[in-house]
Scaffold this active site. Structure first.
Site, PDB file in Angstrom:
ATOM      1  N   CYS A  18     -31.844  13.788   8.138  1.00 28.35           N
ATOM      2  CA  CYS A  18     -30.556  14.315   8.606  1.00 28.35           C
ATOM      3  C   CYS A  18     -29.550  13.163   8.645  1.00 28.35           C
ATOM      4  CB  CYS A  18     -30.731  14.918   9.995  1.00 28.35           C
ATOM      5  SG  CYS A  18     -29.205  15.551  10.701  1.00 28.35           S
ATOM      6  N   GLN A  71     -21.166  17.724  12.224  1.00 26.89           N
ATOM      7  CA  GLN A  71     -21.574  16.356  11.877  1.00 26.89           C
ATOM      8  C   GLN A  71     -20.392  15.466  11.506  1.00 26.89           C
ATOM      9  OE1 GLN A  71     -24.747  17.813   8.963  1.00 26.89           O
ATOM     10  NE2 GLN A  71     -25.685  15.969   9.792  1.00 26.89           N
TER      11      GLN A  71
END
Ligand code: ZN
Length: 178
Positions: free
Chosen positions: A98, A50
């Site tokens: 998320c 990420q």
């Protein structure tokens, strides 16, 4: 240092992360930066892909409550080369979000408990059974290391329903692709 987040539909989020063979000073710095990035983003967990690093590491913070019921920041934990096994047959549903898919919140079904084995920043192996919310965060972050995103866990019908939202997120963040 606060790191730049990678958003859906950055291809790095679909790659399987590489195993970490040596916990270098660079890895330690990355872990520290990931914790800082997670905290400023109000996330409960963050996986290396990420922030643009396709390596098997994630961080999380376990929030605790004091005797007055007020939230106190728990310790940040670092998981290197995690291995999950033995998920329980019993499951529960809970709302998940998320950091790579801002604005998307979904009820996701996950096992109640799972066994985890991982290394800490000191290289030492730790293992144990985790449950409930802690287990959920670990499973969500571990999915990132396998190129899996939380909406992949929906049924086909549910996935179809969120396609317009995914399209919007994709368009909004397309310009941030490296
Ligand atoms: Zn995530």
């Amino acid at each position: 240092m606060i790191l730049k987040l990678c958003y859906y539909n950055n291809p790095i989020l679909r790659k399987k992360a590489e195993k970490i063979t040596e916990i270098t000073a660079e890895i330690k710095q990355l872990a520290e930066d990931m914790i800082e990035t997670m905290d400023v983003s109000n996330g409960v967990g963050l996986a290396a892909p990420q922030v643009g690093k396709s390596i098997a590491m994630f961080v999380m913070r376990e929030d605790n409550y004091d005797e007055k019921g007020e939230l106190v920041l728990g310790d940040a934990k670092v998981f290197i080369n995690p291995k999950l096994s033995n998920p329980s047959k019993t499951t529960n549903f809970l709302n998940e979000g998320c950091l790579s898919l801002p604005g998307l919140h979904l009820e996701i079904e996950r096992p109640d408990t799972v066994h985890i084995e991982a290394q800490g920043l000191d290289g030492k192996l730790f293992k144990g059974e985790v449950k409930d919310y802690f287990a959920r965060v670990i499973m969500h972050e571990n999915d990132h290391l396998n190129g899996v995103l939380f909406f992949d866990r929906l049924s086909k019908k549910e996935k179809n329903e969120i396609l317009p939202i995914l399209k919007k997120i994709k368009e909004k963040y397309a310009k941030l692709l490296d």
